[in-house]
Design a protein around this motif. Sequence first.
Motif, PDB file in Angstrom:
ATOM      1  N   UNK A   6     -91.070 -66.004 -33.844  1.00 47.68           N
ATOM      2  CA  UNK A   6     -91.757 -65.628 -35.075  1.00 47.68           C
ATOM      3  C   UNK A   6     -92.594 -64.369 -34.931  1.00 47.68           C
ATOM      4  N   UNK A   7     -92.468 -63.674 -33.801  1.00 51.99           N
ATOM      5  CA  UNK A   7     -93.229 -62.437 -33.642  1.00 51.99           C
ATOM      6  C   UNK A   7     -92.719 -61.393 -34.622  1.00 51.99           C
ATOM      7  N   UNK A   8     -93.599 -60.443 -34.951  1.00 49.17           N
ATOM      8  CA  UNK A   8     -93.223 -59.414 -35.914  1.00 49.17           C
ATOM      9  C   UNK A   8     -92.041 -58.597 -35.388  1.00 49.17           C
ATOM     10  N   UNK A   9     -92.008 -58.369 -34.088  1.00 55.57           N
ATOM     11  CA  UNK A   9     -90.891 -57.621 -33.502  1.00 55.57           C
ATOM     12  C   UNK A   9     -89.573 -58.334 -33.767  1.00 55.57           C
ATOM     13  N   UNK A  10     -89.554 -59.644 -33.560  1.00 55.58           N
ATOM     14  CA  UNK A  10     -88.328 -60.418 -33.779  1.00 55.58           C
ATOM     15  C   UNK A  10     -87.889 -60.353 -35.229  1.00 55.58           C
ATOM     16  N   UNK A  11     -88.831 -60.531 -36.140  1.00 56.15           N
ATOM     17  CA  UNK A  11     -88.492 -60.550 -37.561  1.00 56.15           C
ATOM     18  C   UNK A  11     -88.027 -59.175 -38.026  1.00 56.15           C
TER      19      UNK A  11
END
Length: 551
Positions: A176-181
């Motif tokens: 759910x990290x911003x990088x992943x999204x």
Amino acid sequence: MGVSPGSAYGPVVQVASPVGPPRDEPAAADPAAAAEQAIAGFMQVAESLDAKAAQADASARDILKATAMIARDRSLHRAVTKHLSAGLGPANAIAQSIDEFAEQFAALGGYFAERVTDLRDVGSRAIAAVLGEPAPGVPDFTEPSIVVAEDLAPAETATLDRSLVLGIITRAGGLTSHTAILAAQMGIPAVVQLAGATEIPTGTPVALDGGSGAVTVNPDPAFVEAQRERRARLAEALADVTGPGATADGHHVALLANIGGVHDAELAGAEDLEGVGLFRTEFVFLSADQEPTVEEQTEIYRQVFAPFGDRRVVVRTLDAGADKPLAFADLGAEDNPALGRRGLRLSQARPEILATQLEALAAAAEATGADVRVMAPMVATAAEARWFAEQVRANGLPSSGVMIEVPGAALRAAQVLASVDFGSLGTNDLAQYTMAADRMEGELSELLDPWQPAVLDVIAAAATGAREAGKPLGVCGESAGDPFLALVLVGLGVTSLSMATGKVRAVRLALRSHTLEQCEVLAKEALAAESPEDARQAVRAAAAPEVAELL
């Protein structure tokens, strides 16, 4: 951990590490002058981010402006001034203040916890400014490459040149990290939680698989060619599968998007999907010193609804906690805000905030003719669900629902869903509360894996309750975007899946390749497993070979 599907091969570009304060930094001789220096450092960061925003696309622009607002935050400046007066030097005063705010954000959970990376990025840049060192971040490069970092702040991810970034690898981060999204939204293959990632020398060729999470250093030519051929076959297969989500035998499963703002809505609205399963409304409130008015909110919601025509838009009401980030909704200090008055509990404590939001949503729905469905976060009991449904009906909105992210609500789903029209499983928080593991704690990532059999048990209980109540039950956590886990969720009884738009095609392909009965068999395989890795491997082994080979 693979967090954005696809494969890539190329040389590594290592991102400069964050800048920390000197251990031997002396106390400020003149605290007032040092405060001016530190605040000037923050303002330098803000101006740099504003300059990047002016040249970025709309999605990146919003993220950069939001990060610049953190750098300008006066309460953060006041905290630095306090620590300077207490005897710290400017760099250490900044670091101490950032640590305190990061702890508050992490305790709030949800959207706030996911902003901790932004906060630490601002702090590192401000420290570099006061020390006169180069700002950390992604270096300039001209050859298509794979970017590798400890973690990537949203401001860095949002400004990556997509024509040059083949893939992303981080040592930290999570599903759910911003990088992943962002990587999923941009269609960039990405792997997080890779031990030793930052030790791979710049220029080293690597191959990554954003589905399985595998990273191969110095792969041989045969491996690279096989990966390239697989990538071409996958692209062809994804292009051939369009239209509504359904299993091979025609069982409908709505495929929806998770969005967080107007630009997300514009992008998702142009995609081949059936609407929105999660519209996070927090962005409307987070930067406001005062509660946004009905008129202000209505205009934003109108812009979000418009791209979807008559397709559904499921709106989550304000999911926030009782702490400093919302100045107009401060319920006082709490020992553990993540287990305190957040989500619906905040709305019950401050019902006028919910009333304003529902009034604005109703006005925007009427103006656009959108199929608006409203759900409440952090619902734990049937009484809370009834109360929320009454508020929704009182504002003339036709459809109410609840987020099921508390295990107690999942176990009593038949009763909780009885008074509303639908439920939606927030698997990110559901995993956190089921496994007693902070979703922002990277070292606990295995416990937070949505393949955890115990989490699947709780989901199965919720699905059984939804069937008893005769109500649809969706999933809007990031787990919905895992093609193999999506098969399991459908087999458990989930009726819709909402995810980052970049993941929809792979999930559609997986569903079209399996019957509902096959999904039910896969669900039993996952439930019988002892660990998340066992569950994942068992499902891949039992899935259709043509899908397992491609995804």
